[in-house]
Scaffold this motif. Structure first.
Motif, PDB file in Angstrom:
ATOM      1  N   VAL A  59       0.851  -1.190   0.000  1.00 60.34           N
ATOM      2  CA  VAL A  59       0.000   0.000   0.000  1.00 60.34           C
ATOM      3  C   VAL A  59       0.887   1.241   0.000  1.00 60.34           C
ATOM      4  CG1 VAL A  59      -1.854   1.234   1.190  1.00 60.34           C
ATOM      5  CG2 VAL A  59      -1.755  -1.266   1.279  1.00 60.34           C
ATOM      6  N   TYR A 138      -3.245   0.020  -3.948  1.00 61.24           N
ATOM      7  CA  TYR A 138      -3.359  -1.214  -3.166  1.00 61.24           C
ATOM      8  C   TYR A 138      -3.117  -2.390  -4.088  1.00 61.24           C
ATOM      9  CZ  TYR A 138      -5.312  -4.076   0.667  1.00 61.24           C
ATOM     10  OH  TYR A 138      -5.492  -4.968   1.692  1.00 61.24           O
ATOM     11  N   LEU A 173      -9.294  -4.255   4.054  1.00 56.83           N
ATOM     12  CA  LEU A 173      -9.831  -4.675   2.761  1.00 56.83           C
ATOM     13  C   LEU A 173     -11.181  -5.336   2.967  1.00 56.83           C
ATOM     14  CD1 LEU A 173      -9.198  -5.037  -0.330  1.00 56.83           C
ATOM     15  CD2 LEU A 173      -8.418  -7.335   0.262  1.00 56.83           C
ATOM     16  N   THR A 226     -11.590  -0.536   0.262  1.00 55.61           N
ATOM     17  CA  THR A 226     -10.850  -0.385   1.509  1.00 55.61           C
ATOM     18  C   THR A 226     -11.618   0.550   2.433  1.00 55.61           C
ATOM     19  OG1 THR A 226      -9.549   1.426   0.532  1.00 55.61           O
ATOM     20  CG2 THR A 226      -8.597  -0.793   0.465  1.00 55.61           C
ATOM     21  N   PHE A 250      -1.058  -1.405   8.293  1.00 53.44           N
ATOM     22  CA  PHE A 250      -1.544  -2.485   7.464  1.00 53.44           C
ATOM     23  C   PHE A 250      -1.030  -3.808   7.993  1.00 53.44           C
ATOM     24  CE2 PHE A 250      -0.546   1.321   5.015  1.00 53.44           C
ATOM     25  CZ  PHE A 250      -1.799   1.689   4.637  1.00 53.44           C
TER      26      PHE A 250
END
Length: 250
Positions: A59, A138, A173, A226, A250
């Motif tokens: 990301v 992403y 996600l 997302t 993340f």
């Protein structure tokens, strides 16, 4: 003619352990086992339709953002954005900002574990509400490959004017349906915010960007999106200067 006696005859043929016949049988057995494993590995398992996989994505902040500052008086909204179309449309209601973005890779695997975004603006009116929209690239490199642009939406409001707001959370996600074992269609690869586009040629119409309900409706219609999990929002009361911080992990 009358049958008086009958006896079956049985013949057995034996081969040496190193004979060609024994070697051929061993090779045939090994080949059948190897082919079965290769088929299972290549197809993802016999009759297996859905596979669950945990993979860390890659990301990056795309450099595109939209922030709306609101006061208690309607019509005094102030906007900071990287979109040239919105700046040309609003003109006097746009703000300048100082932006700092940094990525941190804790385990040195080439994938950012933390993205820190600090945006500082000077608002001419007291700020009672902030709406921030950030865009990220992403990607996943797994059994199901994925490349797309995702959004992080952060909002906060208070009856007292604020001078800073911070939010720490995770960019998660979300899937409406399982991902196919192929590259996602180009629809997910088109950015919603495009700072590099010329005036009048942005990825999404300028009016749509300012109407967040329509924008989110179109965004939510995608299979993969997302969502920023804003777990620790902090609103600090003060004057007319607002400093917005986002720290997605993340």
């Amino acid at each position: 003619m009358v049958q008086v006696y009958q006896e079956p005859i049985c013949r057995r043929h034996h081969a040496h352990l190193l004979s060609p016949a024994v070697i051929f049988r061993i090779i045939a057995l090994l080949v059948s086992i190897v082919v079965a494993f290769l088929l299972a590995y290549g197809t993802g398992g016999f009759w297996k339709k859905i596979n669950h996989e945990v993979v860390q994505p890659t990301v990056h902040y795309s450099g595109d953002a939209l922030m709306i500052l609101e006061s208690l008086t309607p019509g005094q909204e102030q906007v900071w954005t990287t979109s040239p179309g919105i700046r040309a449309l609003l003109q006097s209601n746009t703000l300048s900002a100082q932006v700092q973005v940094g990525e941190e890779d804790y385990n040195q695997d080439g994938k950012p574990d933390m993205i820190r975004c600090i945006i500082g603006v000077q608002s001419p009116v007291p700020v009672h509400s902030v709406k921030l929209l950030l865009q990220f690239s992403y990607s996943l490199q797994a059994a199901a490959k994925l490349r797309m642009y995702g959004l992080a939406y952060i909002t906060a409001s208070s009856p007292l004017p604020g001078n800073s707001f911070s939010a720490d959370g995770y960019l998660q996600l979300q899937q409406a349906a399982p991902l196919p074992a192929s590259i996602i269609s180009a629809a997910s690869e088109r950015p919603f915010l495009d700072s590099s586009a010329a005036v009048g040629g942005t990825a999404v119409q300028t009016e749509l960007l300012l109407q967040l309900d329509r924008l989110f409706g179109k965004y939510q219609a995608r299979n993969v999106t997302t969502v920023f999990d804003n777990r620790y929002p902090v609103w600090k009361v003060g004057g007319r200067f607002i400093h917005t911080t986002q720290q997605p992990a993340f």
